[in-house]
Design a protein around this motif. Sequence first.
Motif, mmCIF file in Angstrom:
data_model
loop_
_atom_site.group_PDB
_atom_site.id
_atom_site.type_symbol
_atom_site.label_atom_id
_atom_site.label_comp_id
_atom_site.label_asym_id
_atom_site.label_seq_id
_atom_site.Cartn_x
_atom_site.Cartn_y
_atom_site.Cartn_z
ATOM 1 N N GLU A 147 0.924 -1.254 -0.004
ATOM 2 C CA GLU A 147 -0.134 -0.046 -0.032
ATOM 3 C C GLU A 147 0.957 1.188 0.108
ATOM 4 O O GLU A 147 1.878 1.142 0.574
ATOM 5 C CB GLU A 147 -1.037 0.059 1.303
ATOM 6 N N GLU B 176 -4.362 7.094 -2.383
ATOM 7 C CA GLU B 176 -3.862 5.982 -1.874
ATOM 8 C C GLU B 176 -4.224 4.706 -2.643
ATOM 9 O O GLU B 176 -5.303 4.739 -2.956
ATOM 10 C CB GLU B 176 -4.586 5.638 -0.365
ATOM 11 N N LYS C 293 -3.205 0.494 -3.625
ATOM 12 C CA LYS C 293 -2.761 -0.871 -3.390
ATOM 13 C C LYS C 293 -2.323 -1.510 -4.572
ATOM 14 O O LYS C 293 -2.661 -1.540 -5.622
ATOM 15 C CB LYS C 293 -4.006 -1.717 -2.787
#
Length: 115
Positions: free
Chosen positions: A27, A76, A78
Amino acid sequence: MRVKCIERDNSLPDITQNKIYSVYECEYKKNDEEINYNSFRIQDDYGSVIPYEAKYFKTVSNNNSNYVEKKIAEEEYKLTHKFISYSGFWSMFYEEDGTALDDFWRAKRIYIYKK
């Protein structure tokens, strides 16, 4: 993607300093093309596959061609290996359910053969 443990303390008993680990998921925050990693999900020295804080590692190979990127919040993301990037994988993996273990081993084999 591979990372090297650059620092270790007593909270990381299952990680070896200077050892290189394959990343199965990470992440990170990305803004203006700058990437700041938060965590790396690796297989530690005892075989557990769990996330570790990125501050203990340095990226040594940033080959992300076998990964799927997913936005999880504003700035953000992943990044997950493509063989294990499906919904529910980690819960199935930890419960040893479905094809999750086989899928993980497929992802792991790529790293074994690239060493």
